[in-house]
Motif scaffolding. Structure first.
Motif, PDB file in Angstrom:
ATOM      1  N   VAL A 127      34.150  45.367  29.483  1.00 53.10           N
ATOM      2  CA  VAL A 127      33.517  46.399  30.309  1.00 53.10           C
ATOM      3  C   VAL A 127      32.311  45.845  31.061  1.00 53.10           C
ATOM      4  O   VAL A 127      32.069  46.203  32.217  1.00 53.10           O
ATOM      5  N   HIS A 128      31.540  44.944  30.432  1.00 46.86           N
ATOM      6  CA  HIS A 128      30.363  44.413  31.130  1.00 46.86           C
ATOM      7  C   HIS A 128      30.763  43.541  32.310  1.00 46.86           C
ATOM      8  O   HIS A 128      30.022  43.436  33.291  1.00 46.86           O
ATOM      9  N   ASP A 129      31.958  42.932  32.259  1.00 50.11           N
ATOM     10  CA  ASP A 129      32.436  42.175  33.416  1.00 50.11           C
ATOM     11  C   ASP A 129      32.798  43.109  34.566  1.00 50.11           C
ATOM     12  O   ASP A 129      32.487  42.840  35.736  1.00 50.11           O
ATOM     13  N   THR A 130      33.470  44.217  34.226  1.00 42.59           N
ATOM     14  CA  THR A 130      33.798  45.205  35.268  1.00 42.59           C
ATOM     15  C   THR A 130      32.530  45.776  35.881  1.00 42.59           C
ATOM     16  O   THR A 130      32.437  45.934  37.105  1.00 42.59           O
ATOM     17  N   ALA A 131      31.548  46.095  35.036  1.00 35.92           N
ATOM     18  CA  ALA A 131      30.272  46.619  35.537  1.00 35.92           C
ATOM     19  C   ALA A 131      29.621  45.620  36.482  1.00 35.92           C
ATOM     20  O   ALA A 131      29.060  45.994  37.521  1.00 35.92           O
ATOM     21  N   ALA A 132      29.734  44.340  36.144  1.00 37.40           N
ATOM     22  CA  ALA A 132      29.111  43.298  36.968  1.00 37.40           C
ATOM     23  C   ALA A 132      29.771  43.195  38.337  1.00 37.40           C
ATOM     24  O   ALA A 132      29.094  43.145  39.370  1.00 37.40           O
ATOM     25  N   PHE A 133      31.114  43.166  38.373  1.00 41.16           N
ATOM     26  CA  PHE A 133      31.728  42.998  39.696  1.00 41.16           C
ATOM     27  C   PHE A 133      31.679  44.274  40.519  1.00 41.16           C
ATOM     28  O   PHE A 133      31.620  44.221  41.757  1.00 41.16           O
ATOM     29  N   TRP A 134      31.649  45.428  39.855  1.00 40.06           N
ATOM     30  CA  TRP A 134      31.492  46.675  40.609  1.00 40.06           C
ATOM     31  C   TRP A 134      30.093  46.763  41.217  1.00 40.06           C
ATOM     32  O   TRP A 134      29.934  47.109  42.385  1.00 40.06           O
ATOM     33  N   GLY A 181      35.133  36.414  37.957  1.00 36.60           N
ATOM     34  CA  GLY A 181      34.956  35.432  39.017  1.00 36.60           C
ATOM     35  C   GLY A 181      35.898  35.667  40.177  1.00 36.60           C
ATOM     36  O   GLY A 181      35.521  35.493  41.343  1.00 36.60           O
ATOM     37  N   ALA A 182      37.132  36.079  39.869  1.00 35.28           N
ATOM     38  CA  ALA A 182      38.117  36.327  40.921  1.00 35.28           C
ATOM     39  C   ALA A 182      37.693  37.500  41.809  1.00 35.28           C
ATOM     40  O   ALA A 182      37.843  37.456  43.042  1.00 35.28           O
ATOM     41  N   VAL A 183      37.174  38.557  41.188  1.00 37.34           N
ATOM     42  CA  VAL A 183      36.736  39.716  41.980  1.00 37.34           C
ATOM     43  C   VAL A 183      35.482  39.373  42.779  1.00 37.34           C
ATOM     44  O   VAL A 183      35.362  39.747  43.950  1.00 37.34           O
ATOM     45  N   PHE A 184      34.547  38.649  42.156  1.00 34.70           N
ATOM     46  CA  PHE A 184      33.365  38.201  42.896  1.00 34.70           C
ATOM     47  C   PHE A 184      33.790  37.423  44.144  1.00 34.70           C
ATOM     48  O   PHE A 184      33.238  37.615  45.226  1.00 34.70           O
ATOM     49  N   GLU A 185      34.756  36.536  43.985  1.00 38.65           N
ATOM     50  CA  GLU A 185      35.234  35.735  45.114  1.00 38.65           C
ATOM     51  C   GLU A 185      35.798  36.613  46.218  1.00 38.65           C
ATOM     52  O   GLU A 185      35.519  36.400  47.407  1.00 38.65           O
ATOM     53  N   ALA A 186      36.590  37.614  45.838  1.00 37.85           N
ATOM     54  CA  ALA A 186      37.180  38.519  46.826  1.00 37.85           C
ATOM     55  C   ALA A 186      36.107  39.322  47.554  1.00 37.85           C
ATOM     56  O   ALA A 186      36.156  39.493  48.781  1.00 37.85           O
ATOM     57  N   VAL A 187      35.145  39.808  46.791  1.00 38.77           N
ATOM     58  CA  VAL A 187      34.051  40.594  47.383  1.00 38.77           C
ATOM     59  C   VAL A 187      33.224  39.724  48.325  1.00 38.77           C
ATOM     60  O   VAL A 187      32.886  40.132  49.442  1.00 38.77           O
ATOM     61  N   VAL A 195      42.814  44.888  44.505  1.00 38.49           N
ATOM     62  CA  VAL A 195      43.565  45.657  43.513  1.00 38.49           C
ATOM     63  C   VAL A 195      43.617  44.828  42.232  1.00 38.49           C
ATOM     64  O   VAL A 195      44.296  43.797  42.177  1.00 38.49           O
ATOM     65  N   VAL A 196      42.900  45.286  41.200  1.00 44.22           N
ATOM     66  CA  VAL A 196      42.753  44.500  39.975  1.00 44.22           C
ATOM     67  C   VAL A 196      43.741  45.018  38.929  1.00 44.22           C
ATOM     68  O   VAL A 196      43.508  46.043  38.282  1.00 44.22           O
ATOM     69  N   ILE A 197      44.847  44.313  38.776  1.00 44.26           N
ATOM     70  CA  ILE A 197      45.895  44.731  37.853  1.00 44.26           C
ATOM     71  C   ILE A 197      45.550  44.389  36.402  1.00 44.26           C
ATOM     72  O   ILE A 197      45.908  45.114  35.474  1.00 44.26           O
ATOM     73  N   THR A 198      44.837  43.326  36.192  1.00 43.93           N
ATOM     74  CA  THR A 198      44.552  42.782  34.860  1.00 43.93           C
ATOM     75  C   THR A 198      43.982  43.823  33.907  1.00 43.93           C
ATOM     76  O   THR A 198      43.071  44.573  34.258  1.00 43.93           O
ATOM     77  N   GLU A 199      44.515  43.829  32.677  1.00 45.71           N
ATOM     78  CA  GLU A 199      43.932  44.668  31.634  1.00 45.71           C
ATOM     79  C   GLU A 199      43.194  43.790  30.632  1.00 45.71           C
ATOM     80  O   GLU A 199      43.344  42.572  30.614  1.00 45.71           O
TER      81      GLU A 199
END
Length: 313
Positions: A106-113, A84-90, A98-102
């Motif tokens: 993987v499906h969340d990363t695929a979604a925001f990418w 949600g945070a990356v979606f908001e930034a995009v 810059v996404v520091i979180t580990e």
């Protein structure tokens, strides 16, 4: 110059009021970064004191951008909220996230990418599970220690945070134009190739060092790109020569499956296009010193930089 981040970058921190966000915001400010605000909807309107510097908290990335002109966000949001945070930034159209979180699924990363690409890819994503990036003497977005290096002529792109720090420390007397930790998850935003392209175009970078690790084929694809598009000397290091097959080592993407993704295969692909690959980080640092000396001597003699680059067989 620098790549992706410079002294004029204005940085928001999503998750600034959490423990990790607070700690690293203080460090980023101490290194000279323009931190212009934090983002936390529950604490919007407040401010946080960092050793005498008051940093306002905004309710959203869009609000922070409108108020400050921010063009970078660093994300320290917990894994389950990170998509949600990356979606908001995009959606806000910020230039760099810059996404520091580990530990992000993987499906969340695929979604925001995919979302970033679908919206015109205006936002460059670095990470996730990465240390961020630093342009020494100018700005620091992430968790890379700023006191282990100085401004210089080496460009660094690395999957590994720890090896990023070690290489910067090994070459601290020479310094770096920029250092970018891209992360080692199976899906990441900015790749080795993206950084190689940027360093090739940067007039203040003379030598590029590329650190990879087992798993996937990113290094092989980078080798193909180097063959066709990079004229500057490139030095490589690949972590994981002794990694057992089928066991994840460190990053979520660092796993060897059969003959795919081995350190030996990556080393072979890089050396096939003229990239010198060190067996250890210290040996790699020494190769970089030699390459940098050669590049500098070539420039002083009026020899084009391409003549100093490795030549593919």
């Amino acid at each position: 110059m620098a790549i992706f981040l410079n002294k004029d970058s204005k940085v928001l921190v999503q998750g600034m009021t959490g423990s990790e966000g607070t700690k690293h915001t203080r460090r980023m400010l101490a290194s000279g970064t323009q931190i212009v605000g934090g983002v936390n909807p529950r604490k919007a309107g407040q401010s946080v004191d960092f050793d005498g510097t008051q940093v306002p908290v905004f309710g959203s990335v869009a609000e922070g951008m409108e108020a400050t002109g921010a063009d970078v966000t660093v994300i320290f949001v917990p894994p389950k909220f990170c998509k949600g945070a990356v979606f908001e930034a995009v959606d806000a159209g910020i230039g760099l996230a810059v996404v520091i979180t580990e530990g992000i699924p993987v499906h969340d990363t695929a979604a925001f990418w995919a979302h970033a690409q679908a919206t015109g890819n205006k936002t460059r994503i670095i990470g996730p599970n990465c240390p961020g990036l630093i342009t020494p003497g100018q700005a620091n977005a992430g968790i890379i220690p700023s006191d282990i290096t100085k401004p210089g002529r080496i460009g660094l792109v690395s999957k590994s945070g720890t090896l990023t720090y070690q290489m910067m420390y090994e070459l601290r007397d020479i310094g770096f134009s920029s250092a970018v930790g891209i992360g080692g998850d199976p899906i990441i935003g900015t790749t080795h190739i993206d950084a190689l392209k940027a360093f090739e175009a940067d007039p203040d970078t003379d030598v590029i060092v590329m650190i990879g690790e087992i798993g996937g084929d990113a290094e092989e694809r980078a080798a193909d790109f180097i063959r066709e598009h990079v004229t500057k000397p490139v030095v490589g290091y690949v972590a994981g020569f002794t990694a057992p097959e089928g066991k994840t080592m460190g990053h979520a993407g660092a796993i060897v499956s059969g003959s795919s993704g081995t350190a030996a295969a990556k080393k072979e692909a890089l050396e096939a296009v003229g990239v010198k690959v060190g067996k250890t980080p210290s040996e790699t640092a020494q190769i970089i010193r030699t390459a940098l000396t050669g590049a500098t001597q070539g420039e002083e003699a009026g020899v084009p930089s391409q003549s100093m680059a490795p030549t593919a067989p």
